[in-house]
Design a protein around this motif. Sequence first.
Motif, PDB file in Angstrom:
ATOM      1  N   ARG A   1     127.602  49.331 -59.879  1.00 15.22           N
ATOM      2  CA  ARG A   1     126.022  48.480 -59.908  1.00 15.22           C
ATOM      3  C   ARG A   1     125.546  50.105 -59.579  1.00 15.22           C
ATOM      4  NH1 ARG A   1     127.965  48.168 -54.399  1.00 15.22           N
ATOM      5  NH2 ARG A   1     127.476  49.557 -52.873  1.00 15.22           N
ATOM      6  N   ARG A   2     124.724  50.421 -60.618  1.00 15.18           N
ATOM      7  CA  ARG A   2     123.801  51.620 -61.008  1.00 15.18           C
ATOM      8  C   ARG A   2     123.170  51.859 -59.397  1.00 15.18           C
ATOM      9  NH1 ARG A   2     119.642  52.707 -65.653  1.00 15.18           N
ATOM     10  NH2 ARG A   2     119.147  55.006 -65.259  1.00 15.18           N
ATOM     11  N   GLN A   3     122.526  53.826 -59.223  1.00 17.92           N
ATOM     12  CA  GLN A   3     121.508  54.060 -57.956  1.00 17.92           C
ATOM     13  C   GLN A   3     120.341  54.195 -58.833  1.00 17.92           C
ATOM     14  OE1 GLN A   3     123.285  57.522 -56.547  1.00 17.92           O
ATOM     15  NE2 GLN A   3     121.050  57.647 -55.164  1.00 17.92           N
ATOM     16  N   GLU A   4     119.353  53.429 -58.178  1.00 16.49           N
ATOM     17  CA  GLU A   4     118.334  52.877 -59.070  1.00 16.49           C
ATOM     18  C   GLU A   4     117.458  54.541 -58.466  1.00 16.49           C
ATOM     19  OE1 GLU A   4     116.516  51.273 -60.839  1.00 16.49           O
ATOM     20  OE2 GLU A   4     118.978  49.666 -61.222  1.00 16.49           O
ATOM     21  N   ASN A   5     117.166  55.288 -59.953  1.00 19.69           N
ATOM     22  CA  ASN A   5     116.465  56.600 -59.725  1.00 19.69           C
ATOM     23  C   ASN A   5     115.630  56.907 -60.413  1.00 19.69           C
ATOM     24  OD1 ASN A   5     117.545  57.538 -57.222  1.00 19.69           O
ATOM     25  ND2 ASN A   5     119.192  58.712 -58.729  1.00 19.69           N
ATOM     26  N   ARG A   6     115.017  55.505 -61.169  1.00 22.64           N
ATOM     27  CA  ARG A   6     114.065  55.178 -62.297  1.00 22.64           C
ATOM     28  C   ARG A   6     112.736  54.732 -61.520  1.00 22.64           C
ATOM     29  NH1 ARG A   6     117.332  50.972 -65.356  1.00 22.64           N
ATOM     30  NH2 ARG A   6     117.252  50.047 -63.322  1.00 22.64           N
ATOM     31  N   TRP A   7     111.944  55.455 -62.711  1.00 23.74           N
ATOM     32  CA  TRP A   7     110.310  55.611 -62.241  1.00 23.74           C
ATOM     33  C   TRP A   7     109.490  54.793 -64.025  1.00 23.74           C
ATOM     34  CZ3 TRP A   7     112.763  59.666 -62.815  1.00 23.74           C
ATOM     35  CH2 TRP A   7     112.461  60.965 -62.905  1.00 23.74           C
ATOM     36  N   ASP A   8     107.631  54.208 -63.456  1.00 20.50           N
ATOM     37  CA  ASP A   8     107.161  54.656 -64.842  1.00 20.50           C
ATOM     38  C   ASP A   8     106.619  55.835 -64.777  1.00 20.50           C
ATOM     39  OD1 ASP A   8     105.262  53.695 -66.122  1.00 20.50           O
ATOM     40  OD2 ASP A   8     104.606  52.185 -65.342  1.00 20.50           O
ATOM     41  N   PRO A   9     106.756  56.295 -66.251  1.00 23.89           N
ATOM     42  CA  PRO A   9     106.062  56.635 -66.687  1.00 23.89           C
ATOM     43  C   PRO A   9     104.889  57.260 -65.935  1.00 23.89           C
ATOM     44  CG  PRO A   9     107.523  56.713 -68.100  1.00 23.89           C
ATOM     45  CD  PRO A   9     107.348  56.025 -66.957  1.00 23.89           C
ATOM     46  N   THR A  10     104.211  56.048 -66.354  1.00 18.81           N
ATOM     47  CA  THR A  10     102.536  56.567 -66.485  1.00 18.81           C
ATOM     48  C   THR A  10     102.217  56.424 -65.075  1.00 18.81           C
ATOM     49  OG1 THR A  10     102.172  54.048 -65.637  1.00 18.81           O
ATOM     50  CG2 THR A  10     102.439  54.635 -68.375  1.00 18.81           C
ATOM     51  N   ASP A  11     102.988  56.693 -63.955  1.00 18.46           N
ATOM     52  CA  ASP A  11     102.601  56.545 -62.657  1.00 18.46           C
ATOM     53  C   ASP A  11     102.273  58.651 -62.266  1.00 18.46           C
ATOM     54  OD1 ASP A  11     102.845  54.118 -62.535  1.00 18.46           O
ATOM     55  OD2 ASP A  11     104.573  54.372 -61.226  1.00 18.46           O
ATOM     56  N   ASN A  12     103.414  58.865 -63.238  1.00 19.44           N
ATOM     57  CA  ASN A  12     103.077  60.562 -62.804  1.00 19.44           C
ATOM     58  C   ASN A  12     102.995  61.320 -63.792  1.00 19.44           C
ATOM     59  OD1 ASN A  12     105.659  60.316 -65.234  1.00 19.44           O
ATOM     60  ND2 ASN A  12     106.169  61.659 -63.666  1.00 19.44           N
ATOM     61  N   GLY A  13     102.043  60.636 -65.268  1.00 16.90           N
ATOM     62  CA  GLY A  13     101.020  61.369 -66.228  1.00 16.90           C
ATOM     63  C   GLY A  13     101.667  61.819 -67.037  1.00 16.90           C
ATOM     64  N   GLN A  14     103.016  60.941 -67.488  1.00 20.88           N
ATOM     65  CA  GLN A  14     103.375  61.472 -68.514  1.00 20.88           C
ATOM     66  C   GLN A  14     103.603  60.782 -69.882  1.00 20.88           C
ATOM     67  OE1 GLN A  14     108.243  60.456 -67.978  1.00 20.88           O
ATOM     68  NE2 GLN A  14     107.954  63.058 -66.687  1.00 20.88           N
ATOM     69  N   VAL A  15     103.248  61.202 -70.718  1.00 22.01           N
ATOM     70  CA  VAL A  15     103.298  60.775 -71.990  1.00 22.01           C
ATOM     71  C   VAL A  15     103.937  59.352 -72.660  1.00 22.01           C
ATOM     72  CG1 VAL A  15     102.578  61.253 -74.714  1.00 22.01           C
ATOM     73  CG2 VAL A  15     101.873  63.078 -73.130  1.00 22.01           C
TER      74      VAL A  15
END
Length: 282
Positions: free
Chosen positions: A116-130
């Motif tokens: 099972r994967r360790q969840e370290n993913r996030w939504d790029p739009t939350d931190n202002g990424q393109v």
Amino acid sequence: MGERKGQNHYYPPDFDYKKHRSLNHYHGTHALRERASKLHLGILIIRFEMPFNMWCDGCNNHIGMGVRYNAEKTKLGKYYTTQIMQFRMKCALCPNYIVIKTDPQKHEYVIVSGGRRQENRWDPTDNGQVVADDKADIKRMALDPMFKLEHGVDDKSKADTALPNLARLEDIQDAFRDDYAANSRLRRKFRTEKKVINEEKERDKALLQKASLAIELVPENDEDVKIASLLKYTAAESNTLRFRATASDTNAPWHHSDAPADDRGQRAAVLPRRGGHPVTHH
């Protein structure tokens, strides 16, 4: 060394190029050696590097990103023209097998079984990424003019919101555009700080040598200075002075009489009684 067996320059006397074509064919081996032992099953042994942090389901131990395993690589199919690969590897701490495959649609790896994967993913739009446009949106913009117009209006509003930040970043870059001047300021600051640090080291070294100490001194602060100003130190009384003071108190007369002084100008001292009668000393 096994990989060099098919690359040497020795050809046996019975080697026939038309018949054998290569030394590997002559020796009955594959160029990849043990890695191609299951090639007839469509499996190639490769060195696989773990793409993310995960836990093993067999022993519940953590497996860090970048750990390498000998994995069996197989082809599962295609996503359009991109091959979908599957990797099967054995955990180094238990008999459990971990199976991971590629997901070309989402551009990532997916755990099929064994962990099972360790969840370290996030939504790029939350931190202002393109974020790149989705393929479905690109296709819809090509077919729907109204959706394309709405998408352009949203992009224009985002650009207007980000314009002040971009202008501020450009001003900062213009201020440090001269690399030589920026480097000179940095080195000048470094030399000044280094000079202060060396002076403090020399003072600490002189203090330690004077006090014959072998400890590490910490930087001075205002609280230490305040506490030190409240302390008062007096010189310790030597044993000689203490002995003299005790001796003078012991030999001093207990009482002086009112008797007149003798011919020598000495005054008689009345000492304590002995046997009930006072004793005088002239």
